[in-house]
Design a protein around this motif. Structure first.
Motif, PDB file in Angstrom:
ATOM      1  N   ILE A   8       0.736  -1.161  -0.013  1.00  0.00           N
ATOM      2  CA  ILE A   8       0.110   0.002   0.033  1.00  0.00           C
ATOM      3  C   ILE A   8       0.794   1.304  -0.155  1.00  0.00           C
ATOM      4  O   ILE A   8       0.589   2.033  -0.819  1.00  0.00           O
ATOM      5  CB  ILE A   8      -1.158  -0.115   1.239  1.00  0.00           C
ATOM      6  N   ASN A   9       1.918   1.280   0.590  1.00  0.00           N
ATOM      7  CA  ASN A   9       2.929   2.444   0.959  1.00  0.00           C
ATOM      8  C   ASN A   9       3.734   2.834  -0.518  1.00  0.00           C
ATOM      9  O   ASN A   9       3.853   3.797  -0.662  1.00  0.00           O
ATOM     10  CB  ASN A   9       3.884   2.250   2.123  1.00  0.00           C
ATOM     11  N   ASN A  10       3.902   1.691  -1.386  1.00  0.00           N
ATOM     12  CA  ASN A  10       4.670   1.828  -2.521  1.00  0.00           C
ATOM     13  C   ASN A  10       3.989   1.893  -3.725  1.00  0.00           C
ATOM     14  O   ASN A  10       4.454   1.612  -4.710  1.00  0.00           O
ATOM     15  CB  ASN A  10       5.867   0.790  -2.324  1.00  0.00           C
ATOM     16  N   THR A  11       2.606   1.699  -3.720  1.00  0.00           N
ATOM     17  CA  THR A  11       1.734   1.772  -4.949  1.00  0.00           C
ATOM     18  C   THR A  11       0.531   2.743  -4.854  1.00  0.00           C
ATOM     19  O   THR A  11       0.199   3.241  -3.666  1.00  0.00           O
ATOM     20  CB  THR A  11       1.292   0.235  -5.439  1.00  0.00           C
ATOM     21  N   ASP A  12      -0.026   2.609  -6.138  1.00  0.00           N
ATOM     22  CA  ASP A  12      -1.269   3.653  -5.889  1.00  0.00           C
ATOM     23  C   ASP A  12      -2.323   2.754  -5.530  1.00  0.00           C
ATOM     24  O   ASP A  12      -2.226   1.708  -5.238  1.00  0.00           O
ATOM     25  CB  ASP A  12      -1.375   4.173  -7.314  1.00  0.00           C
ATOM     26  N   THR A  13      -3.479   3.633  -5.518  1.00  0.00           N
ATOM     27  CA  THR A  13      -4.560   2.917  -4.812  1.00  0.00           C
ATOM     28  C   THR A  13      -5.133   1.903  -5.495  1.00  0.00           C
ATOM     29  O   THR A  13      -5.615   0.595  -4.943  1.00  0.00           O
ATOM     30  CB  THR A  13      -5.979   3.924  -4.663  1.00  0.00           C
ATOM     31  N   LEU A  14      -5.117   1.975  -6.912  1.00  0.00           N
ATOM     32  CA  LEU A  14      -5.434   0.891  -7.906  1.00  0.00           C
ATOM     33  C   LEU A  14      -4.801  -0.334  -7.955  1.00  0.00           C
ATOM     34  O   LEU A  14      -5.351  -1.349  -7.689  1.00  0.00           O
ATOM     35  CB  LEU A  14      -5.580   1.401  -9.333  1.00  0.00           C
ATOM     36  N   TYR A  18      -5.912  -3.995  -6.352  1.00  0.00           N
ATOM     37  CA  TYR A  18      -5.821  -5.156  -7.270  1.00  0.00           C
ATOM     38  C   TYR A  18      -4.822  -6.092  -6.627  1.00  0.00           C
ATOM     39  O   TYR A  18      -5.260  -7.443  -6.489  1.00  0.00           O
ATOM     40  CB  TYR A  18      -5.174  -4.657  -8.433  1.00  0.00           C
ATOM     41  N   PHE A  19      -4.058  -5.695  -5.813  1.00  0.00           N
ATOM     42  CA  PHE A  19      -3.059  -6.611  -5.137  1.00  0.00           C
ATOM     43  C   PHE A  19      -3.716  -7.496  -4.216  1.00  0.00           C
ATOM     44  O   PHE A  19      -3.758  -8.586  -3.980  1.00  0.00           O
ATOM     45  CB  PHE A  19      -1.959  -5.963  -4.269  1.00  0.00           C
TER      46      PHE A  19
END
Length: 152
Positions: A8-14, A18-19
């Protein structure tokens, strides 16, 4: 949960959504804890290399990101090999630009080659790659670090 937070800290919301949707159920597997700890430092570089640019209207980038994680988050993967992935990638950075280094992460993480042999081969890999400047083909780095035994 720390692993999910790292994503969550290293990706965007989408990508995060998805992850989490795709990895549903993995956190209930207590054997996965060591694997998750080993993969956690890879989340940021994986995200940086796969999620560049804007939304494409598909989940292609998110699928590539999750695919990298799922490829090495298996019971057959060895956490000690997962922890060596950054060193392996760093060793290939020494290769001349015209050399195409192929790294198949799950093949590396699941290999049965003794860890000490792999570490030794990763250590000498930059020198080998520099001396391979005239090779006009793809170099399978994983095969090299797993199979070469007479390089001392």
């Amino acid at each position: 949960m720390e692993f999910a937070q790292e994503v969550i800290n290293n990706t965007d919301t989408l990508a995060s959504k998805y992850f989490l949707a795709d990895m549903n159920g993995i956190f209930g597997c207590k054997e996965a804890a060591e694997h998750l700890d080993a993969i956690k430092p890879l989340i940021k570089p994986f995200a940086e290399s796969t999620l560049k640019g804007g939304y494409l209207g598909t989940f292609e980038k998110e699928a590539n990101f999750v695919g990298l994680i799922k490829g090495i988050l298996t019971p057959q993967a060895k956490p000690e090999k997962i922890r060596l992935i950054p060193k392996l990638v760093e060793a290939t950075d020494a290769a001349p630009d015209k050399i195409n280094c192929k790294i198949v992460l799950n093949k590396f993480a699941m290999s049965d080659t003794p860890i000490e042999q792999v570490k030794e081969n990763i250590e000498i890999l930059p020198a080998i790659l520099k001396n391979s400047e005239n090779i006009d083909k793809e170099i399978d780095v994983v095969d090299f670090v797993n199979k070469n035994v007479n390089l001392k």
